[in-house]
Design an enzyme around this catalytic site. Structure first.
Site, PDB file in Angstrom:
ATOM      1  N   ASP A  29      67.829  34.642  62.737  1.00  0.00           N
ATOM      2  CA  ASP A  29      69.088  35.055  63.384  1.00  0.00           C
ATOM      3  C   ASP A  29      69.140  36.564  63.616  1.00  0.00           C
ATOM      4  O   ASP A  29      69.723  37.022  64.591  1.00  0.00           O
ATOM      5  CB  ASP A  29      70.276  34.623  62.527  1.00  0.00           C
TER       6      ASP A  29
ATOM      7  N   TYR B 111      69.636  38.098  49.854  1.00  0.00           N
ATOM      8  CA  TYR B 111      68.773  37.537  48.808  1.00  0.00           C
ATOM      9  C   TYR B 111      68.251  38.631  47.858  1.00  0.00           C
ATOM     10  O   TYR B 111      67.316  38.403  47.110  1.00  0.00           O
ATOM     11  CB  TYR B 111      67.591  36.795  49.439  1.00  0.00           C
TER      12      TYR B 111
ATOM     13  N   TYR C  95      66.482  26.215  48.677  1.00  0.00           N
ATOM     14  CA  TYR C  95      65.152  26.520  49.234  1.00  0.00           C
ATOM     15  C   TYR C  95      64.783  27.974  49.008  1.00  0.00           C
ATOM     16  O   TYR C  95      63.634  28.350  49.174  1.00  0.00           O
ATOM     17  CB  TYR C  95      65.114  26.145  50.724  1.00  0.00           C
ATOM     18  N   ARG C  96      65.765  28.784  48.588  1.00  0.00           N
ATOM     19  CA  ARG C  96      65.557  30.226  48.493  1.00  0.00           C
ATOM     20  C   ARG C  96      66.814  30.785  47.842  1.00  0.00           C
ATOM     21  O   ARG C  96      67.891  30.221  47.997  1.00  0.00           O
ATOM     22  CB  ARG C  96      65.426  30.740  49.910  1.00  0.00           C
TER      23      ARG C  96
ATOM     24  N   HIS D 262      76.995  40.094  51.914  1.00  0.00           N
ATOM     25  CA  HIS D 262      76.942  38.634  51.819  1.00  0.00           C
ATOM     26  C   HIS D 262      75.814  38.145  50.936  1.00  0.00           C
ATOM     27  O   HIS D 262      74.863  38.871  50.647  1.00  0.00           O
ATOM     28  CB  HIS D 262      76.856  37.986  53.200  1.00  0.00           C
TER      29      HIS D 262
HETATM   30  C1  EUG Z   1      70.759  31.725  57.713  1.00  0.00           C
HETATM   31  C2  EUG Z   1      69.762  30.791  57.691  1.00  0.00           C
HETATM   32  C3  EUG Z   1      68.914  30.729  56.615  1.00  0.00           C
HETATM   33  C4  EUG Z   1      69.072  31.606  55.547  1.00  0.00           C
HETATM   34  C5  EUG Z   1      70.073  32.549  55.578  1.00  0.00           C
HETATM   35  C6  EUG Z   1      70.906  32.618  56.676  1.00  0.00           C
HETATM   36  C7  EUG Z   1      71.613  31.725  58.873  1.00  0.00           C
HETATM   37  C8  EUG Z   1      72.867  32.131  58.941  1.00  0.00           C
HETATM   38  C9  EUG Z   1      67.830  28.781  57.386  1.00  0.00           C
HETATM   39  O1  EUG Z   1      67.916  29.829  56.508  1.00  0.00           O
HETATM   40  O2  EUG Z   1      68.236  31.495  54.486  1.00  0.00           O
HETATM   41  C10 EUG Z   1      73.636  31.991  60.155  1.00  0.00           C
END
Ligand code: EUG
Length: 616
Positions: A212, A152, A536-537, A455
């Site tokens: 995560d 992000y 959402y972001r 990513h």
């Molecule tokens: C993930 C989940 C997110 C996010 C970026 C990555 C998970 C990746 C629920 O939000 O904003 C496996």
């Protein structure tokens, strides 16, 4: 050129020696992960800066002389060693050793969203000092907690040449862990790794909630409204109380924190009651540039027993059925946490093996190739994998699992597996950790997919319905095919909606790979908005476009945000452009990057020449 892989790989800094480091329990994993990441790297570790531009890159509308004067003053105010100029080679590092000078996963040029300098305040008072300094010199500052928001924008300021305010390095204390109220109070530099260790050290039977990956800032993730996977996975929803430095230098405490405790103590309910009295202000300090959060309270979950499981589904087109099975289970809280539904391609990716191991042709990895590999793996020849967890005493979990088995069992070809049925290195064991609040590093294995892997996330919200998810998947599929990018969808299902997370992996050494990911994301944002879906972001460089899709009633929401911005930050010094909110001084001057924009740098499309007599 020698590949970076030929250099020896230094060890990862450890916590608590380094606030952002890796705790001892994960040292070996970190070493292996780092080794894997560096073995896939062809870029040099540090990039010499071009000679074309004098360094550091200046903030807009300031002369070098004035900038140097400002830096000298700041050094006097908060210490020589706490102000660093960004005039050295740029080092992308990796997740555990990320830069605070630029975006480690640069999607434009590496030196595009770069800072001019970094400042390390050591207290709320020093944050106030920096804010007042920024107002005096009209220098934009960009606060980061730890800067690990990779995917992000990381630590990168939206405005080239802004001064990064790195809060975490010196403000890294767990201020309080309260075993009776089950809560904590933290500073911006506390990572999930660090909070987990701090809670463990107390011996209290409490859980934290982790995303995560565990390296991020607890406070930073919550103010970006991130998600975790225990029943306390809504990080903003589970926070209680903030301390915020406003863009003018004033400090406020929100919720019950606004009411002084006896004898100068913090209010005893600051971490107990979220709302306090009057308008609920906390929300405006999330995904915004209205204030700098210097302390934040969180609720901690009482530890409990838990069982994670995975369910595989046979056919690609079964997800509408899967979604309509999930929805009532989620709303009725039979699903205890935010479960994930992943496409089977991820079973390949989370092994940490590069794409080239599975397939070395051009373009997308064909479905048949994924199938061939999946057949040999524990998941078997399936299309979707659901990762869930149930919580509570044995009899509760047994009951919940029975319902879950029965309901998903109605879907033809589905298969439920428990951790003990899977090999030790299977990803489900990492879910067991994450879903019980134990922060890990496993998710980084994705980055191996491509060399110099980086990513970017596409993260729209959808109703938990097959129809809606289908529409989103279809548009993602179409755009991924168009740009030749492998599609990695993960649905994170909250009770009434799903965060549809699409992970765009690209090779950051390749202009072409970057351009594909960049254009694919821009196209998906526009396609989704046309169907009524919003993110959402998002990454800092996409925030104008995303904010622009939330435009109901002639952009009424953005006009309100701008009114707030102008009232709270009259000089427009705090993170201009973050979340698409531009202060008056920058608004409408070409900074906004909207849908269809063709520019190749983050700088304004039309550079405004100062009028005769106008001060620079
Ligand atoms: C993930 C989940 C997110 C996010 C970026 C990555 C998970 C990746 C629920 O939000 O904003 C496996």
């Amino acid at each position: 050129m020698l590949g970076a892989a030929s250099l020896p790989i230094p060890p990862t800094p450890s916590w608590p020696e380094v606030y952002s480091g890796i705790p001892a329990r994960l040292a070996d994993i970190a070493a292996q992960t780092k080794e894997k990441i560096f073995s896939q790297r062809t870029l040099p570790r540090a990039a010499e800066r071009t000679q074309a531009e004098e360094l550091p890159i200046l903030p807009p509308e300031i002369t070098r002389e004035r900038f140097n004067e400002a830096v000298a003053e700041l050094r006097k105010d908060i210490g020589e060693k706490n102000v660093e100029l960004n005039d050295k080679p740029l080092i992308d590092g990796w997740y555990m050793e990320h830069p605070n000078t630029h975006d480690a996963f640069h999607i434009m040029e590496q030196d595009d969203t770069v800072s001019s300098a970094t400042v390390y305040p050591g207290s709320t008072e020093e944050v106030q000092t920096v804010v007042r300094w920024a107002n005096k010199y009209l220098i934009p500052i960009y606060p980061i907690s730890m800067g690990r928001n990779l995917g992000y924008g990381g630590a990168a300021p939206r405005i080239r040449g802004a001064v990064v305010l790195d809060l975490g390095r010196r403000m890294d204390k767990v201020l309080k862990i309260d075993p009776d109220n089950c809560s904590c109070l933290v500073e911006p530099g506390v990572s999930y790794f660090a909070l987990y260790e701090a809670v463990q050290a107390t011996g209290y039977p409490l859980w934290i909630d982790t995303p995560d990956l565990g390296g991020g800032s607890v406070l930073g993730n919550a103010v970006d409204r991130g998600v975790g996977y225990t029943p306390y996975g809504d990080h903003f929803g589970c926070h209680c109380g903030m301390e915020v430095v406003l863009p003018t230098g004033e400090v406020v405490r929100t919720g019950m924190g606004a009411l002084p405790g006896k004898n100068g103590e913090d209010n005893p309910c600051w971490q107990s009651f979220q709302y306090g009295y009057g308008p609920y202000s906390d929300g405006i300090f999330t995904q915004s540039n209205f204030g700098i959060v210097t302390k934040m309270g969180f609720w901690l979950m009482p530890a409990t027993d838990h069982t994670s499981y995975m369910i595989t589904f046979r056919d690609e087109d079964q997800y509408p059925e899967i979604m309509s099975t999930i929805r009532p289970l989620a709303i009725n809280k039979v699903l205890g946490n935010v479960p994930q539904l992943r496409h089977v391609i991820q079973e390949l990716a989370v092994t940490g093996k590069p794409k080239s191991y599975f397939y070395d042709g051009p373009g997308q990895i064909p479905r048949e190739v994924i199938r061939k590999w999946a057949k040999e793996m524990p998941c078997g020849d399936c299309s979707w994998v659901f990762y869930g967890t149930v919580y509570g005493p044995d009899e509760f979990r047994r009951g919940q699992l029975e319902i879950i088995r029965r309901e998903f069992g109605k879907i033809d070809g589905s298969r439920l597996m428990l951790p003990e049925e899977l090999p030790e290195d299977h990803y489900l064991h990492s879910r067991v950790a994450v879903c019980s609040g134990v922060p890990v590093l496993r998710e980084l294995d994705w980055l191996q997919w491509l060399p110099n892997g980086a990513h970017l996330f596409f993260a729209p919200i959808a109703p938990t319905s097959g129809e809606d998810v289908k529409r989103l998947f279809e548009l993602c599929r179409k755009r991924h095919e168009e740009y030749g990018i492998d599609l990695f969808p993960t649905l994170c299902v909250a009770s009434r909606e799903s965060h549809v997370i699409v992970n765009l992996v690209y090779d950051r050494s390749s202009k072409e790979s970057k351009a594909k990911a960049y254009n694919c994301l821009r196209a998906m944002i526009a396609d989704a908005a046309a169907e009524g879906y919003g993110e959402y972001r998002t990454h800092i460089l996409f925030s104008d476009q995303v904010a622009g899709t939330y435009n109901w009633n002639n952009n009424a929401l953005m006009r309100m945000n701008e009114a707030l911005k102008d009232a709270l930050d009259p000089n427009g010094i705090l993170a201009p452009g973050k979340n698409g909110i531009w202060p008056k001084r920058f608004r409408g001057k070409g900074w906004e990057i909207l849908a269809g924009d063709q520019r190749t740098s983050s700088l304004p499309a039309i550079v405004k020449e100062p009028a005769a007599g106008e001060k620079l």
